[in-house]
Design a protein around this motif. Sequence first.
Motif, short mmCIF file in Angstrom:
data_model
loop_
_atom_site.label_atom_id
_atom_site.label_comp_id
_atom_site.label_asym_id
_atom_site.label_seq_id
_atom_site.Cartn_x
_atom_site.Cartn_y
_atom_site.Cartn_z
N SER A 106 0.83 -1.20 0.00
CA SER A 106 0.00 0.00 0.00
C SER A 106 0.87 1.25 0.00
O SER A 106 2.06 1.21 0.34
N ASP A 107 0.26 2.38 -0.36
CA ASP A 107 0.98 3.64 -0.35
C ASP A 107 1.47 3.99 1.05
O ASP A 107 2.54 4.58 1.22
N GLU A 108 0.68 3.62 2.06
CA GLU A 108 1.07 3.92 3.45
C GLU A 108 2.35 3.19 3.82
O GLU A 108 3.27 3.77 4.42
N VAL A 109 2.44 1.91 3.47
CA VAL A 109 3.63 1.12 3.79
C VAL A 109 4.83 1.67 3.03
O VAL A 109 5.93 1.84 3.60
N LYS A 110 4.66 1.97 1.75
CA LYS A 110 5.78 2.51 0.97
C LYS A 110 6.24 3.84 1.53
O LYS A 110 7.45 4.12 1.59
N HIS A 111 5.30 4.68 1.94
CA HIS A 111 5.66 5.97 2.52
C HIS A 111 6.44 5.80 3.82
O HIS A 111 7.43 6.51 4.08
N ARG A 112 6.01 4.86 4.64
CA ARG A 112 6.72 4.61 5.90
C ARG A 112 8.15 4.14 5.64
O ARG A 112 9.09 4.56 6.32
N LEU A 113 8.34 3.25 4.67
CA LEU A 113 9.68 2.75 4.37
C LEU A 113 10.54 3.84 3.74
O LEU A 113 11.75 3.92 3.99
N GLN A 114 9.95 4.70 2.90
CA GLN A 114 10.71 5.82 2.35
C GLN A 114 11.20 6.75 3.45
O GLN A 114 12.30 7.29 3.40
N ARG A 115 10.36 6.90 4.48
CA ARG A 115 10.70 7.78 5.59
C ARG A 115 11.97 7.31 6.31
O ARG A 115 12.72 8.13 6.85
N PHE A 116 12.23 6.01 6.30
CA PHE A 116 13.38 5.48 7.03
C PHE A 116 14.71 5.94 6.43
O PHE A 116 15.74 5.88 7.11
N ALA A 117 14.72 6.38 5.20
CA ALA A 117 15.97 6.80 4.57
C ALA A 117 16.13 8.32 4.55
O ALA A 117 17.19 8.82 4.16
N ARG A 118 15.13 9.04 5.01
CA ARG A 118 15.13 10.51 4.84
C ARG A 118 16.05 11.23 5.81
O ARG A 118 16.49 12.35 5.56
N GLY A 119 16.33 10.64 6.96
CA GLY A 119 17.24 11.29 7.90
C GLY A 119 16.55 11.86 9.11
O GLY A 119 15.47 11.42 9.51
N ASN A 120 17.17 12.89 9.69
CA ASN A 120 16.72 13.44 10.96
C ASN A 120 15.48 14.33 10.80
O ASN A 120 15.17 14.78 9.71
N THR A 121 14.82 14.58 11.94
CA THR A 121 13.54 15.27 11.93
C THR A 121 13.55 16.43 12.91
O THR A 121 13.97 16.28 14.06
N LEU A 122 13.07 17.59 12.45
CA LEU A 122 12.85 18.74 13.33
C LEU A 122 11.35 18.99 13.41
O LEU A 122 10.70 19.27 12.40
N LEU A 123 10.82 18.87 14.63
CA LEU A 123 9.39 19.06 14.87
C LEU A 123 9.18 20.41 15.54
O LEU A 123 9.60 20.63 16.68
N GLU A 124 8.51 21.31 14.83
CA GLU A 124 8.26 22.66 15.34
C GLU A 124 6.96 22.68 16.14
O GLU A 124 5.90 22.30 15.65
N ASN A 125 7.05 23.10 17.38
CA ASN A 125 5.92 23.16 18.29
C ASN A 125 5.22 24.51 18.17
O ASN A 125 5.81 25.50 17.77
N SER A 126 3.94 24.55 18.55
CA SER A 126 3.18 25.80 18.49
C SER A 126 2.23 25.88 19.67
O SER A 126 2.05 24.92 20.42
N GLU A 127 1.60 27.01 19.84
CA GLU A 127 0.75 27.24 21.00
C GLU A 127 -0.50 26.38 21.01
O GLU A 127 -1.17 26.27 22.05
N ASP A 128 -0.83 25.73 19.89
CA ASP A 128 -1.97 24.81 19.90
C ASP A 128 -1.53 23.39 20.24
O ASP A 128 -2.32 22.45 20.12
N HIS A 129 -0.27 23.24 20.70
CA HIS A 129 0.28 21.96 21.15
C HIS A 129 0.39 20.96 20.02
O HIS A 129 0.40 19.75 20.26
N LYS A 130 0.49 21.43 18.79
CA LYS A 130 0.67 20.57 17.63
C LYS A 130 2.07 20.80 17.04
O LYS A 130 2.62 21.91 17.13
N PHE A 131 2.63 19.74 16.46
CA PHE A 131 3.96 19.81 15.87
C PHE A 131 3.87 19.74 14.35
O PHE A 131 3.06 19.01 13.80
N VAL A 132 4.74 20.49 13.70
CA VAL A 132 4.85 20.48 12.24
C VAL A 132 6.26 20.05 11.87
O VAL A 132 7.25 20.56 12.43
N ASP A 133 6.37 19.10 10.95
CA ASP A 133 7.66 18.62 10.50
C ASP A 133 8.27 19.66 9.55
O ASP A 133 7.80 19.84 8.43
N VAL A 134 9.30 20.35 10.01
CA VAL A 134 9.95 21.39 9.20
C VAL A 134 11.37 20.98 8.84
O VAL A 134 12.22 21.83 8.58
N SER A 135 11.63 19.68 8.80
CA SER A 135 12.98 19.16 8.57
C SER A 135 13.56 19.62 7.23
O SER A 135 14.68 20.15 7.18
#
Length: 316
Positions: free
Chosen positions: A244-273
């Motif tokens: 499935s596209d979900e599985v392929k996306h998850r496996l692609q993510r494993f090669a992408r590297g490090n992650t920066l998660l930006e926090n905000s006042e609504d307590h949600k994080f955005v991936d800005v890597s």
Amino acid sequence: MQNSDGTADEVSAAWGIDWLQNSRSSLLIDLDNDGDQDLVVGFLGGVLIASNEDESRFRLRSVIQTSEDTTSLSAADFDQDGDLDIYAAADYADDVVFSMDEVSGPGAAQNLVYHDANIGGRNTLLRNDIDRDVWSFVDVTDAVGLDTNNSRYSLASAWEDYDNDGDQDLYVANDYGRDNLYRNDGGRFKDVGDLAGAEDAASGMSVAWSDFNRDGWMDAYVANMWSSAGNRITFQPKFKANSSDEVKHRLQRFARGNTLLENSEDHKFVDVSAKSGVEMGRWAWSSQWADLNNDGWEDILIANGYLTGVASTGDL
């Protein structure tokens, strides 16, 4: 122990801590609030706790059994009772550790779902119940809600008040899939990683907190793995063609590297890597924030590397 002239002396025997256990992590923290630093050591199968006696030696106080494959330690006053509690992370489950052989290694664990594994070791929260000279630590993992999603091959954890409500929350970096973000609600925890957009699903090796954009909300940097070959192969049309596209996306993510998660006042994080240019850390094991050039903005240091040769090269 460091000397004033910049040299150092090896004093572990004199201080009573030249233990032979296979150890992976340590903390120097004041557990009994007497003003000096006590010692916590995570070894395979448990946690050693020693008190600092008059800044001349350590006294072994407790040997606490935990998961067999203990990886790292972190500490915080999660219940705000005035003393530091200990969180011990674990990688592989006990039955897998006992059955592994040197040839196949831990990656050959049966039923391992590489992109979303949930058969790992159990992490442990030890509540500090020290009362004067009686040193007691109690496993409260289940009681405080931290046994939810608690089998994800954990390598590191870090405490921080990400929602600015006055108590310490917990991020757990996991190998082979999704991370945990446990929100602390008055001493009880809820895994809100998915809800908060912080469930970075990759080969989580470490996590470090910083308000990198200085907006008053703590952001998280997670070390993973970056692979040029992986980024090339996983995006080819024939890669996992029947998945499935979900599985392929998850496996692609494993090669992408490090992650920066930006926090905000609504307590949600955005991936800005990608936008921030912080993905490529090679095979990253750990990372830390520090203002290296004293300009008021925190920079990122990444420890990386991997041995690929079949024999010793003399590099180490």
